[in-house]
Scaffold this active site. Structure first.
Site, PDB file in Angstrom:
ATOM      1  N   SER A 189       0.896  -1.334  -0.009  1.00 61.17           N
ATOM      2  CA  SER A 189       0.134   0.002   0.097  1.00 61.17           C
ATOM      3  C   SER A 189       0.739   1.230  -0.073  1.00 61.17           C
ATOM      4  CB  SER A 189      -1.005   0.271   1.151  1.00 61.17           C
ATOM      5  OG  SER A 189      -1.507   1.384   1.086  1.00 61.17           O
ATOM      6  N   HIS A 210      -1.174  -1.362  -4.318  1.00 59.05           N
ATOM      7  CA  HIS A 210      -2.115  -0.941  -3.797  1.00 59.05           C
ATOM      8  C   HIS A 210      -2.433   0.589  -3.562  1.00 59.05           C
ATOM      9  CE1 HIS A 210      -5.725  -2.077  -1.351  1.00 59.05           C
ATOM     10  NE2 HIS A 210      -5.531  -1.311  -0.710  1.00 59.05           N
ATOM     11  N   ASP A 254      -5.009   3.454  -2.213  1.00 60.04           N
ATOM     12  CA  ASP A 254      -5.895   3.903  -1.134  1.00 60.04           C
ATOM     13  C   ASP A 254      -6.677   5.139  -1.495  1.00 60.04           C
ATOM     14  OD1 ASP A 254      -6.155   1.542   0.556  1.00 60.04           O
ATOM     15  OD2 ASP A 254      -4.220   2.049   1.121  1.00 60.04           O
ATOM     16  N   MET A 313      -9.426   7.907  -0.537  1.00 60.13           N
ATOM     17  CA  MET A 313     -10.254   8.357   0.611  1.00 60.13           C
ATOM     18  C   MET A 313     -10.787   9.830   0.567  1.00 60.13           C
ATOM     19  SD  MET A 313      -7.634   7.161   3.580  1.00 60.13           S
ATOM     20  CE  MET A 313      -6.671   5.703   3.831  1.00 60.13           C
ATOM     21  N   HIS A 360      -8.431   0.834  -4.312  1.00 57.10           N
ATOM     22  CA  HIS A 360      -9.375   0.694  -3.166  1.00 57.10           C
ATOM     23  C   HIS A 360     -10.114   1.910  -3.016  1.00 57.10           C
ATOM     24  CE1 HIS A 360      -9.746  -0.317   1.446  1.00 57.10           C
ATOM     25  NE2 HIS A 360     -10.946  -0.313   0.871  1.00 57.10           N
ATOM     26  N   MET A 410     -12.244   4.313  -0.796  1.00 58.04           N
ATOM     27  CA  MET A 410     -12.949   4.506   0.292  1.00 58.04           C
ATOM     28  C   MET A 410     -13.756   5.839   0.062  1.00 58.04           C
ATOM     29  SD  MET A 410      -9.832   3.358   2.711  1.00 58.04           S
ATOM     30  CE  MET A 410      -8.820   3.003   1.276  1.00 58.04           C
ATOM     31  N   MET A 441     -11.674  -5.933   4.996  1.00 59.74           N
ATOM     32  CA  MET A 441     -10.863  -5.119   5.758  1.00 59.74           C
ATOM     33  C   MET A 441     -10.591  -5.609   7.218  1.00 59.74           C
ATOM     34  SD  MET A 441     -10.117  -2.561   3.903  1.00 59.74           S
ATOM     35  CE  MET A 441      -9.244  -1.615   5.343  1.00 59.74           C
ATOM     36  N   ASP A 456      -6.684  -6.424   4.125  1.00 61.18           N
ATOM     37  CA  ASP A 456      -5.893  -5.378   4.044  1.00 61.18           C
ATOM     38  C   ASP A 456      -6.268  -4.575   5.451  1.00 61.18           C
ATOM     39  OD1 ASP A 456      -4.990  -2.639   3.578  1.00 61.18           O
ATOM     40  OD2 ASP A 456      -6.858  -2.163   2.140  1.00 61.18           O
TER      41      ASP A 456
HETATM   42  C1  DX5 Z   1      -6.651   1.442   5.407  1.00 60.75           C
HETATM   43  C2  DX5 Z   1      -6.011   0.986   4.063  1.00 60.75           C
HETATM   44  C3  DX5 Z   1      -5.074   0.256   3.837  1.00 60.75           C
HETATM   45  C4  DX5 Z   1      -3.708   0.790   4.433  1.00 60.75           C
HETATM   46  C5  DX5 Z   1      -2.935  -0.473   5.068  1.00 60.75           C
HETATM   47  O1  DX5 Z   1      -7.765   2.067   5.097  1.00 60.75           O
HETATM   48  O2  DX5 Z   1      -7.211   0.556   3.020  1.00 60.75           O
HETATM   49  O3  DX5 Z   1      -4.617  -0.192   2.592  1.00 60.75           O
HETATM   50  O4  DX5 Z   1      -2.890   1.333   3.704  1.00 60.75           O
HETATM   51  O5  DX5 Z   1      -1.796  -0.099   6.097  1.00 60.75           O
HETATM   52  P1  DX5 Z   1      -1.246  -0.881   7.155  1.00 60.75           P
HETATM   53  O6  DX5 Z   1      -0.728  -2.030   6.266  1.00 60.75           O
HETATM   54  O7  DX5 Z   1      -0.173  -0.267   7.627  1.00 60.75           O
HETATM   55  O8  DX5 Z   1      -2.344  -1.314   8.038  1.00 60.75           O
HETATM   56 ZN    ZN Z   2      -6.576  -0.249   1.092  1.00 67.22          ZN
END
Ligand code: DX5
Ligand code: ZN
Length: 218
Positions: A9, A34, A36, A38, A67, A69, A138, A176
């Site tokens: 990530s 990966h 993220d 948000m 991903h 969010m 998750m 994740d």
């Molecule tokens: C959290 C993200 C993850 C995050 C994982 O909301 O979806 O992908 O970056 O990070 P670690 O591995 O540090 O929990």
């Molecule tokens: Zn993620």
């Protein structure tokens, strides 16, 4: 035995040196990027968006596992395709018309993923699993890297595996959040196919070693 798909990530990478993270994923044993996304509404944090994705796409030699969010993710499906997403994952909790959203993702030529928050049971997917390429479980509440792994995840992986077998689909199971060397083995035993890791990989002294550890079989 097939090896686990590893998706670092980028949220935990050094944002002033993203090229280094890209080279690390391109040239090492990692399988996917990966990413993220948000929006500060679905989750209490804001990450990065299209300009970063487009820049990454130009340099990446491996699939972009995006991903989302965000609320109403269906509004941005075409835009994420243009930005370079290969796999586009939406949250179950953010989609009123999940079937339509998944169909739209596929019609744009991407693989369709569905993510479940820690409180959302796998059973809710029983009438849609046949349309899901990637089921993202998750193992933390989404929004931040570096949180600790929720133990109930193991039984959700087993539930997901059972559902996939029962419905005879090719859905991959990804986990994740809080993934590290203390929990990946038990997840492999439960049936996980892909592991996302941010802080464990980018916080490691030797990130490539961390990837290899997660990729090792039980
Ligand atoms: C959290 C993200 C993850 C995050 C994982 O909301 O979806 O992908 O970056 O990070 P670690 O591995 O540090 O929990
Ligand atoms: Zn993620």
């Amino acid at each position: 035995m097939k090896s686990t798909i590893i998706a670092p990530s980028l949220l935990s990478a050094d944002f002033l040196d993203l090229k280094k993270a890209v080279d690390f994923i391109n040239n090492g044993a990692s399988d996917w990027f990966h990413l993220d996304i948000m929006d500060g509404v679905f989750v209490p944090n804001i990450s990065y968006g299209f300009p970063i994705l487009k820049a990454l796409k130009k340099q990446s030699k491996k699939p972009l596992d995006v991903h989302l969010m965000i609320v109403q993710p269906e509004r941005y499906i075409e835009e994420f395709k243009k930005a370079g997403a290969d796999i586009l994952t939406v949250h179950y909790e953010a989609c009123t018309h999940l079937h339509r959203t998944l169909a739209k993702i596929k019609s744009e030529g991407m693989q369709a993923g569905v993510a479940l928050n820690p409180h959302t049971p796998v059973d809710l997917l029983k009438d849609i699993i046949q349309d899901i390429d990637l089921l993202l479980i998750m193992s933390v509440n989404p929004g931040f890297g570096g949180q600790s792994f929720i133990e109930n995840t193991y039984s959700k992986i087993v539930d997901a595996k059972n559902l996939i077998i029962k419905k005879n689909t090719k859905t991959l199971i990804e986990v994740d959040g809080g993934v590290d060397d203390s929990n990946f083995r038990k997840m492999l035993e439960a049936g996980v196919d892909a592991l996302v890791a941010g802080s464990y990989i980018f916080g490691a002294e030797k990130p490539e070693e961390a990837v290899k550890i997660l990729k090792s079989s039980v």
